[in-house]
Design an enzyme around this catalytic site. Structure first.
Site: not given
Ligand SMILES: NC(=O)c1ccc[n+]([C@@H]2O[C@H](COP(=O)([O-])OP(=O)(O)OC[C@H]3O[C@@H](n4cnc5c(N)ncnc54)[C@H](O)[C@@H]3O)[C@@H](O)[C@H]2O)c1
Length: 248
Positions: A12, A62-63, A89, A141, A154, A158
């Site tokens: 990601g 794709d993870v 991530n 999270s 979700y 997490k």
């Molecule tokens: N933004 C928040 O508030 C927040 C809070 C807590 C946790 N998180 C976690 O942080 C991580 C990153 O989130 P973010 O906010 O930067 O999101 P984002 O959507 O900006 O980035 C996520 C990335 O993951 C990639 N992705 C999605 N599905 C995929 C798959 N199957 N295989 C490979 N890549 C894949 C997407 O293409 C994207 O580049 C996530 O795990 C999210 O759950 C985010």
């Protein structure tokens, strides 16, 4: 430079936290493999890292697919010889009431967030055990720590990531491999944009003693600490990064 010559896989890594972590680590001397679905953005970040005079590679994958994960790890090890750090991530979110979450949506989210973390960790772990060092950083999270008003899929994914973190940490500690997690509070990224408006931001800020919203750089800074030697004696931990929200 805190990560000089370290080789890092970031799933990601094309957006949000992953992108910020990739650029932060590269500025600290790391070489980066971006593993993401998003080819256009992923390749762009890899180019930005090369402009910082570090090695970088984008791998479209794709993870949630074992064949993609194993292929990505194989290519990463072939090209970079050794992998020092894995950042699990990649993730998706759909904040809905339970009645609105279909079985297909449940499976999709759990397969990406939770199974993806298992698959990537499983694929790299023998390599880290063999070289008796390595760091795995999982993106949990606040939803997996305290629960939230919506999104049982979700939260479950997490909380599950926290379970993987603690159990894998114990399994591999004797090989000098650290496994830790970061549990961010809500932060505006492409993933979260649609859930934020003036009212939600105000409501959120009222729960944060630090009185500002979080930034992707807050998460990247914590990831840098967990990736660096400064955290060598920390394992199985979940670092809550939320501006003090638990005591707000
Ligand atoms: N933004 C928040 O508030 C927040 C809070 C807590 C946790 N998180 C976690 O942080 C991580 C990153 O989130 P973010 O906010 O930067 O999101 P984002 O959507 O900006 O980035 C996520 C990335 O993951 C990639 N992705 C999605 N599905 C995929 C798959 N199957 N295989 C490979 N890549 C894949 C997407 O293409 C994207 O580049 C996530 O795990 C999210 O759950 C985010």
């Amino acid at each position: 430079m805190r990560l000089k010559d370290k080789n890092v896989i970031i799933t990601g890594g094309a957006s949000g936290f992953g992108k910020e972590i990739a650029l932060t680590f590269a500025r600290e001397g790391a070489n980066i493999i971006i593993a993401d679905l998003d080819k256009a953005e992923g390749a762009k970040i890899a180019d930005e890292i090369i402009d910082l005079n570090q090695k970088a590679l984008f791998i479209e994958m794709d993870v949630s697919k074992k064949s993609d994960v194993d292929k990505m790890v194989k290519i990463a090890i072939e090209k970079f010889k050794q992998i020092d750090i894995l950042v699990n991530n990649a993730g998706i979110a759909n904040f809905r009431d339970i009645q609105e979450i279909s079985e297909e949506q449940w499976d999709k989210l759990i397969n990406i967030n939770l199974k993806g973390t298992y698959l990537c960790s499983r694929s790299i772990i023998e390599h880290m055990i063999e070289k008796e060092s390595g760091k795995i950083i999982n993106m949990a999270s606040i939803s997996g720590v305290t629960g939230r008003p919506v999104g049982v899929d979700y939260s479950a994914s997490k909380s599950g990531i926290i379970g993987i973190t603690r159990t894998l940490a114990v399994q591999v500690a004797k090989y000098g491999v650290n496994v830790n997690a970061i549990a961010p509070g809500p932060i505006i990224t492409p993933l979260m944009e649609k859930y934020f408006n003036e009212e939600t931001i105000e409501r959120l800020l009222a729960t944060i003693p630090y009185k500002r919203q979080g930034k992707a750089s807050d998460i990247a800074g914590t990831a840098l600490f967990l990736a660096s030697e400064d955290s060598d004696w920390i394992t199985g931990e979940v670092i809550n990064v939320n501006g003090g929200a638990f005591i707000g």
